[in-house]
Design a protein around this motif. Structure first.
Motif, PDB file in Angstrom:
ATOM      1  N   TYR A  33       1.352  -7.045   1.589  1.00  0.00           N
ATOM      2  CA  TYR A  33       2.708  -7.049   0.881  1.00  0.00           C
ATOM      3  C   TYR A  33       3.818  -6.898   1.859  1.00  0.00           C
ATOM      4  N   TYR A  48       4.063 -11.412  -1.220  1.00  0.00           N
ATOM      5  CA  TYR A  48       2.947 -10.918  -1.378  1.00  0.00           C
ATOM      6  C   TYR A  48       1.768 -12.053  -1.099  1.00  0.00           C
ATOM      7  N   GLN A  98      -7.096  -7.184  -5.179  1.00  0.00           N
ATOM      8  CA  GLN A  98      -6.438  -6.640  -6.362  1.00  0.00           C
ATOM      9  C   GLN A  98      -7.452  -6.878  -7.567  1.00  0.00           C
ATOM     10  N   PRO A  99      -7.366  -6.288  -8.834  1.00  0.00           N
ATOM     11  CA  PRO A  99      -6.012  -5.884  -9.042  1.00  0.00           C
ATOM     12  C   PRO A  99      -5.624  -4.254  -9.038  1.00  0.00           C
ATOM     13  N   ASN A 100      -6.577  -3.739  -8.750  1.00  0.00           N
ATOM     14  CA  ASN A 100      -6.529  -2.181  -9.153  1.00  0.00           C
ATOM     15  C   ASN A 100      -6.635  -1.242  -7.890  1.00  0.00           C
ATOM     16  N   THR A 101      -6.485  -1.820  -6.695  1.00  0.00           N
ATOM     17  CA  THR A 101      -6.910  -0.930  -5.576  1.00  0.00           C
ATOM     18  C   THR A 101      -5.512  -0.343  -4.764  1.00  0.00           C
ATOM     19  N   GLU A 102      -5.674   0.422  -4.045  1.00  0.00           N
ATOM     20  CA  GLU A 102      -4.820   1.385  -3.661  1.00  0.00           C
ATOM     21  C   GLU A 102      -4.010   0.635  -2.625  1.00  0.00           C
ATOM     22  N   ALA A 103      -2.732   0.373  -2.479  1.00  0.00           N
ATOM     23  CA  ALA A 103      -1.845  -0.072  -1.247  1.00  0.00           C
ATOM     24  C   ALA A 103      -1.931   0.951  -0.238  1.00  0.00           C
ATOM     25  N   PHE A 105       0.361   1.812   3.049  1.00  0.00           N
ATOM     26  CA  PHE A 105       1.351   1.450   3.825  1.00  0.00           C
ATOM     27  C   PHE A 105       1.330   1.800   5.356  1.00  0.00           C
ATOM     28  N   GLY A 106       2.080   0.911   5.726  1.00  0.00           N
ATOM     29  CA  GLY A 106       2.701   1.306   7.475  1.00  0.00           C
ATOM     30  C   GLY A 106       3.676   1.992   7.533  1.00  0.00           C
TER      31      GLY A 106
ATOM     32  N   TYR B  32      -1.729  -1.830 -15.009  1.00  0.00           N
ATOM     33  CA  TYR B  32      -2.453  -0.728 -13.746  1.00  0.00           C
ATOM     34  C   TYR B  32      -0.934   0.014 -13.364  1.00  0.00           C
ATOM     35  N   PHE B  34       0.678   3.268 -11.165  1.00  0.00           N
ATOM     36  CA  PHE B  34       0.647   4.083 -10.247  1.00  0.00           C
ATOM     37  C   PHE B  34       1.766   5.184  -9.770  1.00  0.00           C
ATOM     38  N   TYR B  36       3.213   6.865  -6.458  1.00  0.00           N
ATOM     39  CA  TYR B  36       3.058   7.111  -4.957  1.00  0.00           C
ATOM     40  C   TYR B  36       4.260   8.262  -4.346  1.00  0.00           C
ATOM     41  N   LYS B  49      -3.517   7.107  -9.935  1.00  0.00           N
ATOM     42  CA  LYS B  49      -3.299   5.685 -10.629  1.00  0.00           C
ATOM     43  C   LYS B  49      -4.043   5.789 -12.083  1.00  0.00           C
ATOM     44  N   LEU B  51      -5.916   3.068 -14.469  1.00  0.00           N
ATOM     45  CA  LEU B  51      -6.443   1.962 -14.692  1.00  0.00           C
ATOM     46  C   LEU B  51      -6.847   1.488 -16.082  1.00  0.00           C
ATOM     47  N   PHE B 100      -0.880  -9.813 -10.250  1.00  0.00           N
ATOM     48  CA  PHE B 100      -0.983  -8.317  -9.616  1.00  0.00           C
ATOM     49  C   PHE B 100      -0.397  -7.817  -8.548  1.00  0.00           C
TER      50      PHE B 100
END
Lengths: 114, 114
Positions: A33, A48, A98-103, A105-106, B32, B34, B36, B49, B51, B100
């Motif tokens: 993203y 995305y 995806q769909p339900n996984t953690e993003a 970040f940089g 879903y 979240f 952050y 999160k 789910l 997603f």
């Protein structure tokens, strides 16, 4: 690397110039993203990428913005003919499919257009 | 299209007091959800999160959130905050209709005062 890497960390450019922002996602992450964070504006979705599917470009604010992801890994966000309103922090994130996984970040690239 | 509304841009609270950060979402399908957190001068990291299953979700640092489908809400709570909880908190939603992609709210800045 262990995390999402973005470069440069800071970029000052003159109005009208083009800029390229780079993102190295976590190895094996298929989703990537780009978001823009402006003061008081939260995280604005830009684009995305998910695996080999066509990218979702619905958040790009104008045709001056474009992004590509080569080989399913590194991504470059390009802003052409920069304007002062483009000044913001540009954040990249990656995640497993995806769909339900953690993003993850940089640290972002802070872009200042003068 | 999915969207997220964080009703409070800033929430000041005294140390050891309880806090609730409000989040409402708009989506026509299963979602879903979240939360952050972004500490000063740091990148975003996942707090918790939702789910599926239990509507009460527990996260890191003593935070929890409750999914309420009828009210389309996902409010974040902590019974007793610490100075170190001072940060910006972002609610986010992801759903099938949106491919997603994860969409974020504008953020809530939590100030914890001594």
């Amino acid at each position: 690397g262990a995390g999402v890497s973005q470069s440069p960390s800071n970029k000052v450019t003159e109005k009208g110039k083009d800029v390229e922002l780079r993102c190295d996602p976590i190895s094996g992450h298929t989703a990537l993203y780009w978001y823009r964070q402006s003061l008081g504006q939260g995280l604005e979705f830009l684009i995305y990428f998910q695996g080999n599917s066509a990218p979702d470009k619905s958040g790009l604010p104008s045709d001056r913005f474009s992004a590509e992801r080569t080989g399913g890994s590194v991504s470059t966000l390009t802003i052409q003919r920069t304007q002062q309103e483009d000044s913001a922090v540009y954040l990249c994130a990656s995640s497993l499919k995806q769909p339900n996984t953690e993003a993850f970040f940089g640290q972002g690239t802070r872009l200042t257009v003068v | 299209a999915q969207s997220v509304t964080q009703l409070d841009s800033q929430v000041p609270v005294f140390e050891e007091a309880p806090v609730e950060l409000r989040c409402n979402y708009s989506s026509s399908v299963s979602v879903y959800l979240f939360w952050y957190v972004q500490y000063p001068n740091q990148g975003l990291q996942l707090l918790l999160k939702y789910l599926s299953g239990s509507t009460l979700v527990k996260g890191i640092n003593g935070f929890e959130a409750e999914f309420n489908k009828s009210q389309t809400s996902f409010h974040l709570r902590k019974p007793s905050v610490h100075i170190s909880d001072t940060a910006e908190y972002f609610c986010a939603v992801s759903d099938f209709a949106g491919g997603f992609k994860t969409i974020f709210g504008a953020g809530t800045r939590l100030f914890v005062k001594a």
